[in-house]
Design a protein around this motif. Structure first.
Motif, PDB file in Angstrom:
ATOM      1  N   LYS A 172       2.286 -12.340  -3.643  1.00 26.92           N
ATOM      2  CA  LYS A 172       3.149 -11.898  -3.536  1.00 26.92           C
ATOM      3  C   LYS A 172       3.855 -12.235  -5.600  1.00 26.92           C
ATOM      4  O   LYS A 172       4.940 -11.739  -5.791  1.00 26.92           O
ATOM      5  N   LYS A 173       3.120 -13.051  -6.260  1.00 25.77           N
ATOM      6  CA  LYS A 173       3.162 -13.070  -8.093  1.00 25.77           C
ATOM      7  C   LYS A 173       2.447 -11.394  -8.002  1.00 25.77           C
ATOM      8  O   LYS A 173       3.538 -10.654  -8.843  1.00 25.77           O
ATOM      9  N   ALA A 174       1.615 -10.935  -8.142  1.00 27.66           N
ATOM     10  CA  ALA A 174       1.702  -9.801  -8.701  1.00 27.66           C
ATOM     11  C   ALA A 174       2.778  -8.528  -8.026  1.00 27.66           C
ATOM     12  O   ALA A 174       3.138  -7.764  -8.674  1.00 27.66           O
ATOM     13  N   LEU A 175       3.153  -9.061  -6.457  1.00 29.86           N
ATOM     14  CA  LEU A 175       4.595  -7.879  -6.090  1.00 29.86           C
ATOM     15  C   LEU A 175       5.403  -7.888  -7.071  1.00 29.86           C
ATOM     16  O   LEU A 175       6.298  -7.440  -7.087  1.00 29.86           O
ATOM     17  N   THR A 176       5.661  -9.586  -6.979  1.00 30.43           N
ATOM     18  CA  THR A 176       7.172  -9.511  -8.136  1.00 30.43           C
ATOM     19  C   THR A 176       7.346  -9.124  -9.475  1.00 30.43           C
ATOM     20  O   THR A 176       8.171  -8.467  -9.703  1.00 30.43           O
ATOM     21  N   ASP A 177       5.567  -8.781 -10.021  1.00 27.69           N
ATOM     22  CA  ASP A 177       5.810  -8.384 -11.199  1.00 27.69           C
ATOM     23  C   ASP A 177       6.187  -6.796 -11.325  1.00 27.69           C
ATOM     24  O   ASP A 177       6.270  -6.269 -12.289  1.00 27.69           O
ATOM     25  N   PHE A 178       5.395  -6.240 -10.507  1.00 22.36           N
ATOM     26  CA  PHE A 178       5.379  -5.051 -10.360  1.00 22.36           C
ATOM     27  C   PHE A 178       6.566  -4.665  -9.930  1.00 22.36           C
ATOM     28  O   PHE A 178       7.271  -3.475 -10.723  1.00 22.36           O
ATOM     29  N   LEU A 203       1.193  -0.958   0.178  1.00 16.65           N
ATOM     30  CA  LEU A 203       0.154   0.190   0.045  1.00 16.65           C
ATOM     31  C   LEU A 203       0.973   1.574  -0.036  1.00 16.65           C
ATOM     32  O   LEU A 203       1.850   1.073   0.995  1.00 16.65           O
ATOM     33  N   ALA A 204       0.889   2.119  -0.933  1.00 18.09           N
ATOM     34  CA  ALA A 204       1.566   3.300  -0.948  1.00 18.09           C
ATOM     35  C   ALA A 204       0.530   4.231  -1.469  1.00 18.09           C
ATOM     36  O   ALA A 204       0.047   4.288  -2.513  1.00 18.09           O
ATOM     37  N   PRO A 205       1.407   5.486  -1.410  1.00 15.87           N
ATOM     38  CA  PRO A 205       1.137   6.554  -1.922  1.00 15.87           C
ATOM     39  C   PRO A 205       0.687   6.977  -3.906  1.00 15.87           C
ATOM     40  O   PRO A 205       1.434   6.382  -3.999  1.00 15.87           O
ATOM     41  N   GLY A 206      -0.483   6.456  -4.302  1.00 23.72           N
ATOM     42  CA  GLY A 206      -0.233   6.896  -5.944  1.00 23.72           C
ATOM     43  C   GLY A 206      -0.262   6.016  -6.983  1.00 23.72           C
ATOM     44  O   GLY A 206       0.028   5.816  -7.871  1.00 23.72           O
ATOM     45  N   ILE A 207       0.001   5.039  -5.821  1.00 18.84           N
ATOM     46  CA  ILE A 207       0.296   3.184  -6.545  1.00 18.84           C
ATOM     47  C   ILE A 207      -1.304   2.703  -6.464  1.00 18.84           C
ATOM     48  O   ILE A 207      -1.486   2.665  -5.504  1.00 18.84           O
ATOM     49  N   GLN A 208      -2.134   2.179  -6.531  1.00 17.24           N
ATOM     50  CA  GLN A 208      -2.901   0.877  -6.840  1.00 17.24           C
ATOM     51  C   GLN A 208      -1.982   0.097  -5.099  1.00 17.24           C
ATOM     52  O   GLN A 208      -1.514  -0.677  -5.972  1.00 17.24           O
ATOM     53  N   GLU A 209      -3.437  -0.919  -4.723  1.00 16.00           N
ATOM     54  CA  GLU A 209      -3.047  -1.565  -3.554  1.00 16.00           C
ATOM     55  C   GLU A 209      -2.291  -2.824  -4.651  1.00 16.00           C
ATOM     56  O   GLU A 209      -3.140  -3.054  -5.460  1.00 16.00           O
ATOM     57  N   VAL A 210      -1.086  -3.351  -4.432  1.00 17.50           N
ATOM     58  CA  VAL A 210      -0.731  -4.469  -4.733  1.00 17.50           C
ATOM     59  C   VAL A 210      -0.622  -5.450  -3.827  1.00 17.50           C
ATOM     60  O   VAL A 210      -0.453  -5.627  -2.624  1.00 17.50           O
TER      61      VAL A 210
END
Length: 106
Positions: free
Chosen positions: A45-51, A35-42
């Motif tokens: 683990k797979k989605a985080l790796t891709d991000f 969760l970070a300002p300016g980006i949508q929630e990720v």
């Protein structure tokens, strides 16, 4: 303070500084969230790796320092500040934030 939680944070940061996605992602559980300002929630683990695989090549001169750590029950909170240059825009950024690490058995 949970040495294990702080160690996970340090390993993630080391992977981030090295722009090594595999090293950075080695600390996350399958159900991790970003969760970070300016980006949508990720989520996951797979989605985080891709991000991070997309973002790491756009970051240079990345540095991070811990400002403080706190612990309550299963949570360790680490306050940090980073700085980096975004290759896409050429702009330098300084960002402050907190990371919450919840250790689970297994």
């Amino acid at each position: 303070m949970s040495n294990e939680a702080v160690g996970l944070f340090d390993r993630f940061c080391s992977g981030f500084v090295d722009k090594n996605v595999e090293k950075a992602m080695g600390v996350f559980a399958n159900d991790a969230k970003l969760l970070a300002p300016g980006i949508q929630e990720v989520s996951g683990k797979k989605a985080l790796t891709d991000f991070f695989a997309v973002e790491f090549p756009n970051i240079e001169n990345y540095a991070i320092k811990k400002l403080g750590t706190w612990e309550k029950a299963d949570d360790t909170v680490i306050e940090w500040q980073n700085q980096y240059r975004d290759k896409r825009t050429g702009k330098s950024h300084q960002v402050g934030g907190v990371t919450i690490i919840r250790l689970k058995s297994g």
